[in-house]
Design an enzyme around this catalytic site. Structure first.
Site, PDB file in Angstrom:
ATOM      1  N   CYS A  71       0.798  -1.232   0.000  1.00  0.00           N
ATOM      2  CA  CYS A  71       0.000   0.000   0.000  1.00  0.00           C
ATOM      3  C   CYS A  71       0.826   1.276   0.000  1.00  0.00           C
ATOM      4  O   CYS A  71       0.517   2.223  -0.740  1.00  0.00           O
ATOM      5  CB  CYS A  71      -1.001   0.004   1.155  1.00  0.00           C
ATOM      6  SG  CYS A  71      -0.277   0.193   2.809  1.00  0.00           S
ATOM      7  N   HIS A 110      -2.637   1.154   7.174  1.00  0.00           N
ATOM      8  CA  HIS A 110      -2.956   1.203   5.750  1.00  0.00           C
ATOM      9  C   HIS A 110      -2.922   2.644   5.255  1.00  0.00           C
ATOM     10  O   HIS A 110      -3.248   3.573   5.993  1.00  0.00           O
ATOM     11  CB  HIS A 110      -4.333   0.592   5.470  1.00  0.00           C
ATOM     12  CG  HIS A 110      -4.687   0.611   4.015  1.00  0.00           C
ATOM     13  ND1 HIS A 110      -3.937  -0.039   3.066  1.00  0.00           N
ATOM     14  CD2 HIS A 110      -5.693   1.233   3.335  1.00  0.00           C
ATOM     15  CE1 HIS A 110      -4.468   0.167   1.872  1.00  0.00           C
ATOM     16  NE2 HIS A 110      -5.521   0.935   2.010  1.00  0.00           N
ATOM     17  N   ASP A 125      -7.435   4.692  -3.676  1.00  0.00           N
ATOM     18  CA  ASP A 125      -6.609   3.685  -3.009  1.00  0.00           C
ATOM     19  C   ASP A 125      -6.194   2.648  -4.049  1.00  0.00           C
ATOM     20  O   ASP A 125      -7.009   1.841  -4.485  1.00  0.00           O
ATOM     21  CB  ASP A 125      -7.398   3.031  -1.873  1.00  0.00           C
ATOM     22  CG  ASP A 125      -6.557   2.056  -1.060  1.00  0.00           C
ATOM     23  OD1 ASP A 125      -5.400   1.818  -1.430  1.00  0.00           O
ATOM     24  OD2 ASP A 125      -7.069   1.535  -0.046  1.00  0.00           O
TER      25      ASP A 125
END
Length: 280
Positions: A71, A110, A125
């Site tokens: 991420c 995250h 995202d």
């Protein structure tokens, strides 16, 4: 050291030749292409290779060397791209809720992005593994929003938002977040922990994910799955290192690192999974 991303190389990497105007249409197109071209993967932590989050390292790994990332790498690279194009972007942090007990408190490990276009705010995202968003969401709550893949919605309690995805007629929570900005130094600390902690799932097992126009490929150790848009899933188990390498190259579009630990680590994964199945 480069202070700005090479957009020409990036566009070539994601096979993009569309508009670069500061618009929602451009954001949608870039996010859709990025997620299909640059897969989610954790080979560096798994193989004991450092994960570096500076722009030069991100570009060298994911653009020049045709690798993917997790991420922080994915969203930081995309953040650099958007900012170079003139978008206003803010990094955020979230607590994972996917497959967690309702009362379990998780760390803010995250990363996601808030992108402002004129007077509208969007969430982006490109780095949530199996359920990476393939299109932006308006920062609006209690409404169902379409993406090229699953439907999504945002639920808000106080200052906290919960991202949910609809899977087989059920709304599942993915993560919770607020709109406080997170900075590179914060991401570097979290990333170091996730990529070095002996108990981290990024260190102990192999994971990869890549969406396609028709669904999503995911790899968990030696289990390859394809999740169709209609909710059906096909699973296949890889029994050799050669099969695993071929899948990473052909389906996840990776140029694999030439390291002496590569084959031995993959052999260990295949062996462990076979032993686990035999004990069932």
């Amino acid at each position: 050291m480069s202070s700005s991303i090479d957009l020409d190389k990036y566009f070539q990497r994601i096979n993009y030749d569309g508009s670069t105007t500061h618009s929602l249409a451009t954001l949608k197109a870039l996010q859709y292409r990025h997620t299909q071209a640059i897969p989610f993967e954790n080979l560096n932590p798994l193989l004991g290779i450092s994960v570096n989050l500076d722009l030069e390292s991100l570009q060298a790994k994911m653009v020049d060397n045709k690798r993917g990332g997790y991420c922080y790498e994915q969203n930081l690279l995309f953040k650099h791209v958007l900012e170079e194009l003139g978008f206003q972007v803010k990094g955020l942090s979230a607590r994972i809720r996917w497959q967690k007990d309702a009362d379990e408190i998780t760390a803010r490990t995250h990363m996601l992005l808030q992108v402002n276009i004129d007077n509208d705010r969007y969430l982006v995202d490109v780095g949530f593994g199996n359920y990476t968003m393939t299109g932006p969401l308006r920062l609006e709550t209690e409404i169902i929003q379409e993406t090229p893949h699953e439907e999504r919605r945002l639920i808000k309690e106080g200052d906290i938002y919960t991202m949910q995805v609809q899977l087989k007629d059920k709304w599942e929570p993915l993560y919770r977040f607020d709109l406080r900005p997170t900075h590179l130094v914060d991401y570097e600390l979290k990333s170091w922990y996730l990529s070095n902690n002996p108990g981290s799932h990024y260190v102990t097992g192999l994971t990869a994910a890549r969406p396609t126009p028709n669904g999503r490929y995911t790899l968990k150790n030696n289990r390859l799955s394809f999740h169709h848009l209609d909710g059906n899933t096909e699973n296949n188990y890889l029994n050799t290192v050669a099969e695993l390498q071929s899948i990473l190259e052909d389906i996840f579009l990776l140029d694999l690192p030439d390291l002496p630990t590569f084959d031995s680590k993959f052999l260990q994964i295949v062996k462990q999974e076979k032993e686990a199945i035999s004990r069932m």
